[in-house]
Design a protein around this motif. Structure first.
Motif, PDB file in Angstrom:
ATOM      1  N   PHE A 169       0.825  -1.209   0.000  1.00 41.08           N
ATOM      2  CA  PHE A 169       0.000   0.000   0.000  1.00 41.08           C
ATOM      3  C   PHE A 169       0.857   1.257   0.000  1.00 41.08           C
ATOM      4  O   PHE A 169       0.510   2.269  -0.615  1.00 41.08           O
ATOM      5  CB  PHE A 169      -0.941   0.010   1.202  1.00 41.08           C
ATOM      6  N   ILE A 170       2.003   1.195   0.698  1.00 44.25           N
ATOM      7  CA  ILE A 170       2.894   2.361   0.731  1.00 44.25           C
ATOM      8  C   ILE A 170       3.400   2.678  -0.675  1.00 44.25           C
ATOM      9  O   ILE A 170       3.381   3.818  -1.133  1.00 44.25           O
ATOM     10  CB  ILE A 170       4.094   2.096   1.676  1.00 44.25           C
ATOM     11  N   ILE A 171       3.839   1.640  -1.381  1.00 48.31           N
ATOM     12  CA  ILE A 171       4.360   1.838  -2.725  1.00 48.31           C
ATOM     13  C   ILE A 171       3.268   2.324  -3.663  1.00 48.31           C
ATOM     14  O   ILE A 171       3.437   3.263  -4.443  1.00 48.31           O
ATOM     15  CB  ILE A 171       4.970   0.526  -3.247  1.00 48.31           C
ATOM     16  N   ALA A 172       2.092   1.683  -3.576  1.00 47.02           N
ATOM     17  CA  ALA A 172       1.009   1.985  -4.504  1.00 47.02           C
ATOM     18  C   ALA A 172       0.439   3.376  -4.310  1.00 47.02           C
ATOM     19  O   ALA A 172      -0.080   3.991  -5.250  1.00 47.02           O
ATOM     20  CB  ALA A 172      -0.096   0.952  -4.355  1.00 47.02           C
ATOM     21  N   ASN A 219     -10.756   3.527   3.998  1.00 52.78           N
ATOM     22  CA  ASN A 219     -12.116   3.635   3.434  1.00 52.78           C
ATOM     23  C   ASN A 219     -12.571   5.089   3.306  1.00 52.78           C
ATOM     24  O   ASN A 219     -13.731   5.418   3.546  1.00 52.78           O
ATOM     25  CB  ASN A 219     -13.115   2.864   4.290  1.00 52.78           C
ATOM     26  N   GLY A 220     -11.638   5.968   2.980  1.00 53.16           N
ATOM     27  CA  GLY A 220     -11.996   7.376   2.818  1.00 53.16           C
ATOM     28  C   GLY A 220     -11.871   8.197   4.074  1.00 53.16           C
ATOM     29  O   GLY A 220     -12.033   9.414   4.034  1.00 53.16           O
ATOM     30  N   SER A 221     -11.591   7.560   5.212  1.00 53.63           N
ATOM     31  CA  SER A 221     -11.416   8.277   6.480  1.00 53.63           C
ATOM     32  C   SER A 221      -9.930   8.539   6.704  1.00 53.63           C
ATOM     33  O   SER A 221      -9.119   7.612   6.733  1.00 53.63           O
ATOM     34  CB  SER A 221     -11.979   7.454   7.645  1.00 53.63           C
ATOM     35  N   TRP A 222      -9.572   9.824   6.868  1.00 48.82           N
ATOM     36  CA  TRP A 222      -8.167  10.203   6.981  1.00 48.82           C
ATOM     37  C   TRP A 222      -7.590   9.856   8.356  1.00 48.82           C
ATOM     38  O   TRP A 222      -8.263   9.951   9.378  1.00 48.82           O
ATOM     39  CB  TRP A 222      -7.997  11.692   6.730  1.00 48.82           C
ATOM     40  N   VAL A 223      -6.304   9.494   8.345  1.00 45.75           N
ATOM     41  CA  VAL A 223      -5.545   9.247   9.582  1.00 45.75           C
ATOM     42  C   VAL A 223      -4.465  10.305   9.660  1.00 45.75           C
ATOM     43  O   VAL A 223      -3.578  10.371   8.802  1.00 45.75           O
ATOM     44  CB  VAL A 223      -4.898   7.850   9.577  1.00 45.75           C
ATOM     45  N   THR A 224      -4.515  11.163  10.663  1.00 46.42           N
ATOM     46  CA  THR A 224      -3.534  12.229  10.801  1.00 46.42           C
ATOM     47  C   THR A 224      -2.275  11.722  11.500  1.00 46.42           C
ATOM     48  O   THR A 224      -2.280  10.689  12.166  1.00 46.42           O
ATOM     49  CB  THR A 224      -4.099  13.404  11.626  1.00 46.42           C
ATOM     50  N   GLN A 225      -1.196  12.480  11.349  1.00 49.67           N
ATOM     51  CA  GLN A 225       0.034  12.156  12.080  1.00 49.67           C
ATOM     52  C   GLN A 225      -0.222  12.178  13.581  1.00 49.67           C
ATOM     53  O   GLN A 225       0.329  11.376  14.327  1.00 49.67           O
ATOM     54  CB  GLN A 225       1.138  13.155  11.727  1.00 49.67           C
ATOM     55  N   HIS A 226      -1.046  13.098  14.006  1.00 51.37           N
ATOM     56  CA  HIS A 226      -1.365  13.198  15.429  1.00 51.37           C
ATOM     57  C   HIS A 226      -1.993  11.899  15.933  1.00 51.37           C
ATOM     58  O   HIS A 226      -1.606  11.379  16.984  1.00 51.37           O
ATOM     59  CB  HIS A 226      -2.316  14.373  15.660  1.00 51.37           C
ATOM     60  N   HIS A 266       0.417   7.077   3.002  1.00 53.13           N
ATOM     61  CA  HIS A 266       1.318   8.105   2.465  1.00 53.13           C
ATOM     62  C   HIS A 266       2.722   7.789   2.964  1.00 53.13           C
ATOM     63  O   HIS A 266       3.056   8.043   4.127  1.00 53.13           O
ATOM     64  CB  HIS A 266       0.862   9.477   2.947  1.00 53.13           C
ATOM     65  N   SER A 267       3.549   7.253   2.083  1.00 48.61           N
ATOM     66  CA  SER A 267       4.843   6.723   2.506  1.00 48.61           C
ATOM     67  C   SER A 267       5.740   7.777   3.131  1.00 48.61           C
ATOM     68  O   SER A 267       6.411   7.528   4.135  1.00 48.61           O
ATOM     69  CB  SER A 267       5.556   6.065   1.321  1.00 48.61           C
ATOM     70  N   GLU A 268       5.782   8.997   2.559  1.00 49.24           N
ATOM     71  CA  GLU A 268       6.671  10.043   3.073  1.00 49.24           C
ATOM     72  C   GLU A 268       6.298  10.423   4.499  1.00 49.24           C
ATOM     73  O   GLU A 268       7.152  10.488   5.393  1.00 49.24           O
ATOM     74  CB  GLU A 268       6.617  11.270   2.180  1.00 49.24           C
ATOM     75  N   PRO A 314       5.556  17.174   6.113  1.00 53.59           N
ATOM     76  CA  PRO A 314       4.992  16.423   7.225  1.00 53.59           C
ATOM     77  C   PRO A 314       4.876  17.270   8.491  1.00 53.59           C
ATOM     78  O   PRO A 314       5.802  17.974   8.869  1.00 53.59           O
ATOM     79  CB  PRO A 314       6.001  15.278   7.410  1.00 53.59           C
ATOM     80  N   SER A 315       3.744  17.222   9.130  1.00 51.55           N
ATOM     81  CA  SER A 315       3.492  17.960  10.368  1.00 51.55           C
ATOM     82  C   SER A 315       2.427  17.206  11.146  1.00 51.55           C
ATOM     83  O   SER A 315       1.975  16.148  10.733  1.00 51.55           O
ATOM     84  CB  SER A 315       3.015  19.383  10.062  1.00 51.55           C
ATOM     85  N   GLU A 316       2.053  17.761  12.283  1.00 49.63           N
ATOM     86  CA  GLU A 316       1.034  17.110  13.102  1.00 49.63           C
ATOM     87  C   GLU A 316      -0.279  16.949  12.347  1.00 49.63           C
ATOM     88  O   GLU A 316      -1.069  16.066  12.639  1.00 49.63           O
ATOM     89  CB  GLU A 316       0.796  17.920  14.384  1.00 49.63           C
ATOM     90  N   ASP A 317      -0.553  17.798  11.398  1.00 48.43           N
ATOM     91  CA  ASP A 317      -1.820  17.753  10.669  1.00 48.43           C
ATOM     92  C   ASP A 317      -1.714  17.009   9.330  1.00 48.43           C
ATOM     93  O   ASP A 317      -2.669  16.940   8.581  1.00 48.43           O
ATOM     94  CB  ASP A 317      -2.331  19.174  10.410  1.00 48.43           C
ATOM     95  N   THR A 318      -0.528  16.499   9.005  1.00 51.66           N
ATOM     96  CA  THR A 318      -0.366  15.770   7.755  1.00 51.66           C
ATOM     97  C   THR A 318      -1.046  14.417   7.854  1.00 51.66           C
ATOM     98  O   THR A 318      -0.952  13.740   8.864  1.00 51.66           O
ATOM     99  CB  THR A 318       1.132  15.567   7.446  1.00 51.66           C
ATOM    100  N   TYR A 319      -1.710  14.011   6.803  1.00 52.99           N
ATOM    101  CA  TYR A 319      -2.368  12.716   6.784  1.00 52.99           C
ATOM    102  C   TYR A 319      -1.358  11.632   6.415  1.00 52.99           C
ATOM    103  O   TYR A 319      -0.653  11.744   5.421  1.00 52.99           O
ATOM    104  CB  TYR A 319      -3.520  12.722   5.772  1.00 52.99           C
ATOM    105  N   VAL A 320      -1.291  10.591   7.212  1.00 55.84           N
ATOM    106  CA  VAL A 320      -0.358   9.497   6.932  1.00 55.84           C
ATOM    107  C   VAL A 320      -1.047   8.342   6.220  1.00 55.84           C
ATOM    108  O   VAL A 320      -0.379   7.484   5.645  1.00 55.84           O
ATOM    109  CB  VAL A 320       0.312   8.980   8.229  1.00 55.84           C
ATOM    110  N   ALA A 321      -2.384   8.280   6.262  1.00 61.32           N
ATOM    111  CA  ALA A 321      -3.096   7.179   5.620  1.00 61.32           C
ATOM    112  C   ALA A 321      -4.556   7.532   5.452  1.00 61.32           C
ATOM    113  O   ALA A 321      -5.052   8.530   5.996  1.00 61.32           O
ATOM    114  CB  ALA A 321      -2.947   5.901   6.443  1.00 61.32           C
ATOM    115  N   LYS A 322      -5.243   6.702   4.688  1.00 61.88           N
ATOM    116  CA  LYS A 322      -6.679   6.833   4.516  1.00 61.88           C
ATOM    117  C   LYS A 322      -7.290   5.437   4.568  1.00 61.88           C
ATOM    118  O   LYS A 322      -6.823   4.520   3.898  1.00 61.88           O
ATOM    119  CB  LYS A 322      -7.015   7.528   3.198  1.00 61.88           C
TER     120      LYS A 322
END
Length: 375
Positions: free
Chosen positions: A19-22, A44-51, A365-367, A34-42
């Motif tokens: 998933f990271i690569i894709a 089913n459409g629901s965002w996952v923040t760095q926080h 989001h790999s980065e 990248p910051s506390e508010d950056t999204y690291v993943a999603k």
């Protein structure tokens, strides 16, 4: 059992890597640093923040440490998180644990929203719910009305409280149709669990060491910043206690606790030896629900230790079980139909959520994911 557990984790690692690569190109267009508010993943459409990701990493921290201590005999030191052990890295393992738990919770919250049990499942939605709940508790205290658990939730304790409440409501809702068992299924389940749940006079003895994160001064306890620092201190103490406790034998337990108390003199460590059995289970269920669930899951464990956050008592708790003790007298089974139903429902619910989790669309989001480090 360890081999099977590691195999499951490796499969998850492979899926996460794919998933990271894709998804790298998909997220690259955002151009965010990248910051506390950056999204690291999603999910089913629901965002996952760095926080959210960092918060869950802190929650899984003790579990990751214990895995490497017990599996590889690792030493916890300043280089621990960056050291590889037979190809496994503690920080990457911790990230996998955290992401796996986040995915499960996101799937549960999405299901609860679809069932009309909650109005929203985003991080902002949940923080809004926390504000409402804390306001309710302040008003209840001002009116001298009883409240259960802490006077005010911080983010971590509220998430434990809220997801537990949502999970119970989901089980109740799903039990009407999706998870409703036939009589045959209940009979089959009884055959599988009767030795674990219904043998007379079974007990689980355990050592319990607790560190409170509740201020004696009520005004300080309501200060969210001070309260968070106090809680973080309590967590660091209980995490430091665990590896020291694992090195001591049962006969040395009291002496070990005394040494630990002297070592952490600024924090009060409470040590008791308790029993979990059919007579005390309901008390644990009402007053210490997280501990109740943990003991249920560890009913067959022997000389096993684990750490939990018990919001109902505002404390971190370290448990070291002494194994299941079975009385040789009064053999036979006492069938509690409600207990049987709850046991079946818990397992059916876990399978149901596992299926939804397996089918979930996950983009990482790999980065941003690689940028996060354990503190």
């Amino acid at each position: 059992m360890r081999i099977k557990k590691r195999s499951r984790m490796k499969r998850f690692t492979l899926v996460a890597a794919i998933f990271i690569i894709a998804s790298s190109a998909y997220f690259a267009i955002s151009g965010h640093t990248p910051s506390e508010d950056t999204y690291v993943a999603k999910v089913n459409g629901s965002w996952v923040t760095q926080h959210e990701f960092k918060r869950e990493m802190q929650q899984q921290r003790a579990r990751a440490i214990q895995y490497f201590l017990s599996t590889y005999g690792a030493q916890y030191n300043k280089d621990f998180w960056k050291t590889d052990f037979e190809g496994e890295n503690p920080e990457q393992y911790l990230k996998q644990l955290a992401m796996k738990e986040i995915i499960r919770v996101k799937v549960e919250l999405e299901l609860a929203q679809n069932k009309g049990l909650i109005s929203g499942s985003s991080h902002d939605d949940l923080m809004h719910e926390m504000k409402i709940e804390n306001q309710r508790r302040r008003e209840a205290l001002a009116s001298d009305q009883p409240i259960y658990g802490p006077e005010q939730f911080d983010e971590v304790s509220f998430m434990n409280y809220f997801t537990s409440k949502v999970r119970n409501r989901l089980k109740e809702t799903l039990s009407v149709n999706e998870l409703k068992p036939t009589d045959k299924k209940l009979e089959e389940h009884y055959t599988l669990v009767k030795d674990q749940l219904f043998m007379r006079e079974n007990t689980i003895k355990f050592h319990k060491i607790s560190v409170s994160y509740k201020h004696a001064n009520r005004e300080l306890d309501l200060d969210s910043n001070r309260n968070q620092v106090h809680k973080q201190t309590a967590k660091k103490v209980i995490e430091a206690v665990q590896p020291l406790l694992e090195q001591g034998g049962e006969g040395e337990m009291s002496d070990t606790v005394k040494i630990l108390q002297n070592k952490f003199s600024s924090t009060i460590l409470h040590h008791t030896i308790e029993e979990f059995n059919p007579h005390t289970a309901s008390t644990y269920f009402k007053s210490q629900p997280v501990l109740y669930a943990a003991l249920q899951n560890h009913s067959n464990a022997e000389h096993n230790s684990f750490i939990i956050d018990e919001p109902a008592q505002s404390q971190y708790v370290l448990i070291r079980t002494l194994g299941e003790q079975k009385s040789s007298d009064n053999q036979g089974y006492i069938v509690d139909q409600n207990l049987l139903w709850q046991s079946y429902l818990n397992q059916a619910y876990s399978r149901y959520i596992l299926k939804l989790t397996s089918d979930a669309q996950i983009d990482i989001h790999s980065e941003a994911y690689q940028h996060v480090s354990i503190e």
